[in-house]
Design an enzyme around this catalytic site. Structure first.
Site, PDB file in Angstrom:
ATOM      1  NE  ARG A   1      -1.262   2.567   2.693  1.00 14.04           N
ATOM      2  CZ  ARG A   1      -0.694   3.681   3.151  1.00 14.04           C
ATOM      3  NH1 ARG A   1      -0.549   4.732   2.354  1.00 14.04           N
ATOM      4  NH2 ARG A   1      -0.261   3.753   4.390  1.00 14.04           N
TER       5      ARG A   1
ATOM      6  CG  HIS B   1       2.546   6.609  -2.163  1.00 16.29           C
ATOM      7  ND1 HIS B   1       1.620   7.417  -2.781  1.00 16.29           N
ATOM      8  CD2 HIS B   1       2.032   6.311  -0.936  1.00 16.29           C
ATOM      9  CE1 HIS B   1       0.590   7.609  -1.975  1.00 16.29           C
ATOM     10  NE2 HIS B   1       0.813   6.950  -0.851  1.00 16.29           N
TER      11      HIS B   1
ATOM     12  CB  SER C   1       1.828  11.784   6.858  1.00 17.35           C
ATOM     13  OG  SER C   1       0.770  11.272   7.598  1.00 17.35           O
TER      14      SER C   1
ATOM     15  CG  HIS D   1       6.858   7.869   6.269  1.00 15.00           C
ATOM     16  ND1 HIS D   1       6.954   7.452   4.960  1.00 15.00           N
ATOM     17  CD2 HIS D   1       5.570   7.643   6.634  1.00 15.00           C
ATOM     18  CE1 HIS D   1       5.779   7.006   4.553  1.00 15.00           C
ATOM     19  NE2 HIS D   1       4.911   7.115   5.558  1.00 15.00           N
TER      20      HIS D   1
ATOM     21  CE1 TYR E   1      -0.414  12.266   3.974  1.00 10.51           C
ATOM     22  CE2 TYR E   1      -0.607  12.354   1.582  1.00 10.51           C
ATOM     23  CZ  TYR E   1      -0.923  11.756   2.793  1.00 10.51           C
ATOM     24  OH  TYR E   1      -1.750  10.662   2.820  1.00 10.51           O
TER      25      TYR E   1
END
Length: 337
Positions: A12, A16, A166, A197, A285
């Site tokens: 998922r 990206h 995020s 992240h 983001y």
């Protein structure tokens, strides 16, 4: 010994990084490898969740519903989860994902907008699905404010609320304090999770601190594959937790095998390059990175400059289309100097 669940988002958040071009065969191979390594939850959708395949976010090569069905068919023990962003994905999408084999849904909102998730949590619980909430860009809210938003999700039927970094902007106690605030507010009613992240290279460290603060679910992706500088690497987190005496149930040899498999599939792994570091610095983001890079090529404005301006303007997830406006404004200001 502390016991946590290590979730994997390669299929998922990692979408990206591959511009949402996963094939059915790749999904099957990754699910099989993660399942063999005893990963209990595998998230599968377009990077922006159900319904994310679009002009604004990028079109998938294969529909996420088909990928969910393939993943559910392949998994022997792992639970397949879908991501849903209210306003992008719908309750109809949720029902279709459930029919295709998704046993869990993770509903993501901006960190101040938990109220838009209420009907989706209620629908998911009616379907008998496990539920989790994502409070995205959690650095934008104080620990106390974030805890209030988490309570809204739990009241609606959410069983685990995650602090979601995020932008990879949180550093150590910034992450720990937010998790602790959620645990104090909802820990007697729901679990707390953390999604990290690597923009500032704190994904693993923040995950460990999150567990110390009460988190019982931690997210990662194989080889860190994900938006921006990438996610907390699942294989590194598994071994770090093992060394610290935190039980995950993950077979560390097999999770390393899974990471090697994944590395052979992708052309580009995320890195802490200038653009992604600026994202962490400015709180941008992470899914904006590739959009900014495309705008940079088109308008001859460096991507880090575009991302820095995005950060100054305070854009949030869902405003990817505004990157073009930023690039044009920067181009105009450069031309008039």
């Amino acid at each position: 010994m502390t016991k946590i669940r290590l979730n994997d988002t390669t299929l998922r958040d990692g979408s990206h990084s591959v511009r949402h071009q996963y094939t059915e065969q790749q999904v099957r191979q990754v699910v099989r490898a993660l399942d063999d390594a005893n990963i209990e939850m595998i998230e599968v959708t377009h990077g922006d969740g159900l319904g994310g395949s679009s002009f604004n976010y990028g079109f998938s090569q294969v529909s996420d519903l088909d990928l969910i069905e393939s993943a559910a068919d392949e998994a022997k023990n792992a639970k397949i989860a879908a991501l849903l962003l209210p306003g992008l994905g719908t309750i109809h999408d949720l029902k279709e994902a459930h029919a295709r084999g998704a046993k869990m849904v993770r509903i993501a909102t901006h960190c101040t907008e938990a109220d838009v998730s209420i009907q989706h949590f209620q629908a998911a619980r009616e379907l008998g699905m496990e539920t989790a909430g994502f409070l995205m860009l959690s650095h934008r809210s104080s620990p106390a404010e974030l805890a209030q938003q988490a309570s809204i999700m739990v009241d609606a039927g959410c069983q685990c609320v995650s602090v979601v970094d995020s932008a990879g902007a949180l550093i150590m106690n910034e992450a720990k304090d937010r998790v602790a605030a959620l645990y104090d507010a909802i820990g007697d009613r729901a679990q707390v999770g953390f999604h990290g992240h690597q923009n500032m290279s704190f994904g693993v460290a923040n995950s460990v601190l999150a567990v110390e603060a009460g988190a019982s679910q931690i997210d990662g992706s194989l080889a860190g594959l994900g938006a921006g500088a990438g996610n907390t690497p699942t294989e590194v987190a598994a071994i770090a937790f093992e060394r610290l005496g935190i039980e995950t149930g993950v077979d560390t040899k097999k999770i390393l095998d899974a990471a090697d498999l994944l590395k052979g599939m992708v052309n580009r792994l995320p890195s802490m390059d200038r653009g992604s570091i600026v994202q962490g610095q400015m709180g941008v983001y992470n899914s904006f990175l590739l959009h900014a890079e495309r705008a940079a090529e088109r308008y001859d404005i460096p991507a880090p400059e575009i991302l820095a301006e995005v950060g100054r303007r305070g854009y949030v997830g869902g405003q990817e289309d505004m990157i073009i406006e930023v690039a044009l404004d920067l181009k105009k200001s450069t031309a008039t100097v």
